[in-house]
Enzyme design. Structure first.
Site: not given
Ligand SMILES: Cc1cn([C@H]2C[C@H](O)[C@@H](COP(=O)(O)OP(=O)(O)OP(=O)(O)O)O2)c(=O)[nH]c1=O
Length: 201
Positions: A74
């Site tokens: 997460d």
């Molecule tokens: C800050 C930042 C976040 N993110 C993304 C990473 C995560 O995929 C998302 C945060 O949400 P999460 O809830 O961590 O993950 P998710 O919903 O995408 O997937 P799952 O819960 O099924 O594992 O934001 C980027 O891709 N680049 C960035 O610079």
């Protein structure tokens, strides 16, 4: 579903394409099993405890669907003690970027892995410094579609790279999975990494 034809050595309890791609980049083929867990913060819960709890809940929920070691993760953006998740709409995305503009914030990513060694976790904090972002840029950025599924409403690996002056910490953790710490956890769970399976060049 696994990368190419190599057999899966891990279950990835995530719908995030970034996490699958990051694992593939270090040669880990995963079967993908997204899980749906309650992501509401508990009253008074600190950001680090929050991301660790969610990563562990995702790993445990995914682990029920497979016999493979299972990874959950997460990512949250934290600024002024506030946890920023994914923006619900354009107004919320703009409010997030207004908060992050011209200063530093922290990105917290937790990873948890189930397996023979039990449930292991790690949490990585990365400091991200952004330049000032003006209202026109915020509107144009929302229109690209990139911010909608990203914590904090930006993607460092994408168009928002032009806003990021520097980071202190782990780039892969900001994108969604801290690869150094993840590899350590996988090794402790007996998951074979590329150097252990005779693929070294
Ligand atoms: C800050 C930042 C976040 N993110 C993304 C990473 C995560 O995929 C998302 C945060 O949400 P999460 O809830 O961590 O993950 P998710 O919903 O995408 O997937 P799952 O819960 O099924 O594992 O934001 C980027 O891709 N680049 C960035 O610079």
């Amino acid at each position: 579903m696994t990368e190419a034809s190599s057999p899966a050595v891990l279950c990835l309890a995530s719908a995030s394409p970034r996490r699958r791609e990051l694992l593939a980049s270090i040669g880990v083929a995963a079967e993908v099993r997204p899980v749906d867990i309650d992501e509401s913060p508990l009253a008074g819960e600190r950001p680090e405890a929050y991301v660790v709890r969610l990563a562990r809940d995702k790993a445990v929920a995914g682990g029920r669907l497979t016999t493979l070691p299972t990874l959950g993760s997460d990512t949250a953006v934290v600024c002024d003690g506030r946890i920023l998740g994914k923006p619900a709409d354009r107004a919320e995305a703009a409010a997030m970027l207004r908060l992050l503009s011209g200063r530093a914030h922290e990105v917290l990513t937790a990873v948890a892995v189930t397996g023979p060694a039990g449930l292991l976790d790690a949490c990585v904090a990365t400091r991200v410094c952004m330049r000032r972002i003006d209202e026109r840029e915020m509107a144009a950025y929302w229109a690209t579609g990139e911010p909608a599924d990203k914590a904090g409403g930006y993607a460092i690996q994408g168009l928002a790279a032009i806003f990021v002056e520097r980071i202190e910490g782990s780039h892969s953790a900001v994108v969604g999975l801290p690869l150094f710490e993840t590899a350590r956890l996988l090794e402790r769970q007996g998951v074979p990494l590329w150097h252990a399976v005779g693929n070294a060049v």
